[in-house]
Motif scaffolding. Sequence first.
Motif, PDB file in Angstrom:
ATOM      1  N   GLU A 190       9.513  -3.638  18.138  1.00 25.00           N
ATOM      2  CA  GLU A 190       8.255  -3.072  17.668  1.00 25.00           C
ATOM      3  C   GLU A 190       7.982  -3.473  16.221  1.00 25.00           C
ATOM      4  N   HIS A 191       9.030  -3.519  15.409  1.00 22.59           N
ATOM      5  CA  HIS A 191       8.845  -3.947  14.023  1.00 22.59           C
ATOM      6  C   HIS A 191       8.474  -5.426  13.967  1.00 22.59           C
ATOM      7  N   LYS A 192       9.145  -6.229  14.757  1.00 26.91           N
ATOM      8  CA  LYS A 192       8.860  -7.673  14.750  1.00 26.91           C
ATOM      9  C   LYS A 192       7.445  -7.975  15.232  1.00 26.91           C
ATOM     10  N   LYS A 193       6.862  -7.077  16.029  1.00 27.32           N
ATOM     11  CA  LYS A 193       5.509  -7.302  16.549  1.00 27.32           C
ATOM     12  C   LYS A 193       4.409  -6.856  15.589  1.00 27.32           C
ATOM     13  N   LEU A 194       4.769  -6.179  14.488  1.00 25.77           N
ATOM     14  CA  LEU A 194       3.741  -5.756  13.541  1.00 25.77           C
ATOM     15  C   LEU A 194       2.970  -6.971  13.025  1.00 25.77           C
ATOM     16  N   THR A 195       1.682  -6.810  12.881  1.00 27.56           N
ATOM     17  CA  THR A 195       0.841  -7.956  12.557  1.00 27.56           C
ATOM     18  C   THR A 195       0.732  -8.232  11.063  1.00 27.56           C
ATOM     19  N   SER A 196       1.164  -7.287  10.206  1.00 32.25           N
ATOM     20  CA  SER A 196       1.048  -7.529   8.767  1.00 32.25           C
ATOM     21  C   SER A 196       2.185  -6.892   7.988  1.00 32.25           C
ATOM     22  N   SER A 197       3.421  -7.004   8.523  1.00 31.04           N
ATOM     23  CA  SER A 197       4.582  -6.592   7.733  1.00 31.04           C
ATOM     24  C   SER A 197       4.644  -7.476   6.491  1.00 31.04           C
ATOM     25  N   PHE A 198       5.414  -7.056   5.508  1.00 29.52           N
ATOM     26  CA  PHE A 198       5.419  -7.767   4.233  1.00 29.52           C
ATOM     27  C   PHE A 198       5.918  -9.202   4.357  1.00 29.52           C
ATOM     28  N   ASP A 199       6.691  -9.510   5.380  1.00 28.58           N
ATOM     29  CA  ASP A 199       7.111 -10.899   5.587  1.00 28.58           C
ATOM     30  C   ASP A 199       5.898 -11.807   5.782  1.00 28.58           C
ATOM     31  N   TYR A 200       4.860 -11.271   6.385  1.00 33.18           N
ATOM     32  CA  TYR A 200       3.619 -12.035   6.567  1.00 33.18           C
ATOM     33  C   TYR A 200       2.618 -11.762   5.453  1.00 33.18           C
ATOM     34  N   SER A 201       2.358 -10.488   5.181  1.00 32.35           N
ATOM     35  CA  SER A 201       1.297 -10.137   4.241  1.00 32.35           C
ATOM     36  C   SER A 201       1.664 -10.451   2.795  1.00 32.35           C
ATOM     37  N   GLY A 202       2.962 -10.594   2.494  1.00 38.17           N
ATOM     38  CA  GLY A 202       3.352 -10.988   1.146  1.00 38.17           C
ATOM     39  C   GLY A 202       2.842 -12.379   0.786  1.00 38.17           C
ATOM     40  N   PRO A 203       3.221 -13.417   1.546  1.00 39.10           N
ATOM     41  CA  PRO A 203       2.687 -14.756   1.259  1.00 39.10           C
ATOM     42  C   PRO A 203       1.162 -14.830   1.343  1.00 39.10           C
ATOM     43  N   LEU A 204       0.544 -14.082   2.275  1.00 38.80           N
ATOM     44  CA  LEU A 204      -0.915 -14.045   2.337  1.00 38.80           C
ATOM     45  C   LEU A 204      -1.491 -13.515   1.031  1.00 38.80           C
ATOM     46  N   THR A 205      -0.955 -12.399   0.547  1.00 35.19           N
ATOM     47  CA  THR A 205      -1.450 -11.810  -0.695  1.00 35.19           C
ATOM     48  C   THR A 205      -1.224 -12.737  -1.878  1.00 35.19           C
ATOM     49  N   GLU A 206      -0.094 -13.424  -1.906  1.00 38.40           N
ATOM     50  CA  GLU A 206       0.156 -14.363  -3.000  1.00 38.40           C
ATOM     51  C   GLU A 206      -0.917 -15.455  -3.038  1.00 38.40           C
ATOM     52  N   THR A 207      -1.343 -15.906  -1.886  1.00 41.42           N
ATOM     53  CA  THR A 207      -2.417 -16.910  -1.835  1.00 41.42           C
ATOM     54  C   THR A 207      -3.710 -16.350  -2.411  1.00 41.42           C
ATOM     55  N   VAL A 208      -4.045 -15.120  -2.052  1.00 49.54           N
ATOM     56  CA  VAL A 208      -5.239 -14.470  -2.581  1.00 49.54           C
ATOM     57  C   VAL A 208      -5.152 -14.357  -4.103  1.00 49.54           C
ATOM     58  N   LEU A 209      -4.014 -13.878  -4.588  1.00 48.56           N
ATOM     59  CA  LEU A 209      -3.850 -13.656  -6.018  1.00 48.56           C
ATOM     60  C   LEU A 209      -3.716 -14.962  -6.796  1.00 48.56           C
ATOM     61  N   MET A 210      -3.359 -16.047  -6.102  1.00 51.01           N
ATOM     62  CA  MET A 210      -3.366 -17.356  -6.744  1.00 51.01           C
ATOM     63  C   MET A 210      -4.775 -17.694  -7.235  1.00 51.01           C
ATOM     64  N   GLY A 211      -5.778 -17.344  -6.442  1.00 53.44           N
ATOM     65  CA  GLY A 211      -7.154 -17.555  -6.867  1.00 53.44           C
ATOM     66  C   GLY A 211      -7.474 -16.772  -8.127  1.00 53.44           C
ATOM     67  N   ASN A 212      -6.994 -15.524  -8.202  1.00 55.12           N
ATOM     68  CA  ASN A 212      -7.246 -14.718  -9.395  1.00 55.12           C
ATOM     69  C   ASN A 212      -6.521 -15.261 -10.617  1.00 55.12           C
ATOM     70  N   LEU A 213      -5.359 -15.831 -10.415  1.00 56.40           N
ATOM     71  CA  LEU A 213      -4.654 -16.458 -11.531  1.00 56.40           C
ATOM     72  C   LEU A 213      -5.520 -17.556 -12.145  1.00 56.40           C
ATOM     73  N   ALA A 214      -6.135 -18.370 -11.294  1.00 59.45           N
ATOM     74  CA  ALA A 214      -7.014 -19.431 -11.784  1.00 59.45           C
ATOM     75  C   ALA A 214      -8.258 -18.848 -12.452  1.00 59.45           C
ATOM     76  N   ILE A 215      -8.835 -17.803 -11.857  1.00 59.38           N
ATOM     77  CA  ILE A 215     -10.034 -17.191 -12.414  1.00 59.38           C
ATOM     78  C   ILE A 215      -9.757 -16.635 -13.809  1.00 59.38           C
ATOM     79  N   ARG A 216      -8.642 -15.948 -13.962  1.00 58.92           N
ATOM     80  CA  ARG A 216      -8.332 -15.359 -15.260  1.00 58.92           C
ATOM     81  C   ARG A 216      -8.052 -16.439 -16.305  1.00 58.92           C
ATOM     82  N   SER A 217      -7.401 -17.510 -15.899  1.00 54.28           N
ATOM     83  CA  SER A 217      -7.181 -18.624 -16.820  1.00 54.28           C
ATOM     84  C   SER A 217      -8.508 -19.244 -17.235  1.00 54.28           C
ATOM     85  N   TYR A 218      -9.414 -19.365 -16.290  1.00 55.08           N
ATOM     86  CA  TYR A 218     -10.738 -19.938 -16.570  1.00 55.08           C
ATOM     87  C   TYR A 218     -11.502 -19.043 -17.538  1.00 55.08           C
TER      88      TYR A 218
END
Length: 485
Positions: free
Chosen positions: A409-437
């Motif tokens: 049941e845990h392995k079937k979760l659709t957004s456990s941190f194993d998945y949502s962590g790298p997803l969020t890092e991608t999102v926040l990568m955009g903010n890193l660029a925005i703040r630098s800009y």
Amino acid sequence: MSKKSNRRDFLKTGTLAASSFFIVPRHVLGKGFRAPSDKLNLAAIGAGGKGWGDIRNAWNNGAENVVALADVDPGQCQNALKQWPKAKHYFDWREMLDKQKDIDAVTISTPDHHHGIAAISAMQMGKGVYVQKPLTHNIYETRMLTEGARKYKVVSQMGNQGASNPGQHKMKDWFKQDLIGPVSQVYVWTNRPVWPQGIPVPTDKPALPATMSKENWDVFIGPADYVDYHPLYHPFKWRGWWNFGTGALGDMGCHLIDPPFRVLELGYPTEVECSVGQIFLEDWNPEYIPEGCPPSSHVQVKFPKTAANDSEMTMVWSDGGIRPFHPPQIPADEPIGDDQSANGVIMIGTKGVMTCGTYGLNPKVYLNSGEKIEMEEGYNYGNPNIGMPEYGHQTSWVQAIKAGFNSPEHKKLTSSFDYSGPLTETVLMGNLAIRSYQEAQLIEGKKVFEGRKKLLWDGDNMKITNYDAANKFVKRQYRDGWKLI
């Protein structure tokens, strides 16, 4: 624990609890398991607005217990206080975790700047965590939560409920069938912000709401830099300020970037570049810029080939109401993404395009041949909770906690941190660029370009390799009395 309580003592208490806490208090089936008939004791960190919805969906009409609610402003969480009058109310979530030992799991639905520190504290004490999107305020916090969920063996889920929408899984099926071929270009867009952004920092000092004390406002500030109360910060408009929020990209990115991230099985990006909307004020002061998120942004992120997608891929994000144009495969009179084309995703492959709206809604394929494919009615990819609110996203998390960390049941979760962590890092990568800009607008002469150029990213080491000044946005400095463990 009061606001002035010693944080070190709190952490010692938390560490001790982590060493002695068992997920199964009764009807033991084995270590790490709980009888399905047992009720979890749930607590909410942030109980108003979305927080009320998250804890209510996890509670599931009384299938579980709600034993505690932490919120700095009771005026914003009256629905939750009335729903569960026997639940203990705290103003400070640290006090709740320190004092109330019967809590099994927490939902965290605060402003973004509390997500990381609250989740780590709960995980150290062995409690399951459900954290609203974006997972954290910055990339470093996200990495710590991803690693922390594994280290403390807790069941985790991020609150991007579209991850449990069958539409996303149908899109993945279509891609595996090679309907659109390898994808080299992805467009993602939103009409956010729908709150003020790109405005001056407020200088007036209105009175606190009648439902909040100075001590409670200090807890709201938490790990962020201290500022006086203002309605431009609380209860809703905090999203537009870097001190508390992550802007339009942080608000909607985890919903809209989720489908291509999942379908193409993406990992860390390799580079990012952006531009932002200009701000025009009668009394121009460049110090306004770094404090607030911009009124609009345009971000390009690049990814290498993956096991699923045999093509390098460029993802283009836009917010502030700027959207991409119709690709030739989509008829001129049809919307792209949502019904009004206000938010959406387009994945462009060699054989056609795939598109969807927010949460993976209305998925469609338009083949180069002119054929259009839509999801069949009743498709649910076997999710038993699909008819529940938000596709059973919170309920699935609760069931996984009962089943245990190593359970199917845990392995079937659709957004456990194993998945949502790298997803969020991608999102926040955009903010890193925005703040630098944004920061580059304060630099005179040739150095302006340095903050606006393409930034190269070393994902494993969480570092921009060609502009060191940008790396200060990878993590933040915490206010005295607060720290990420």
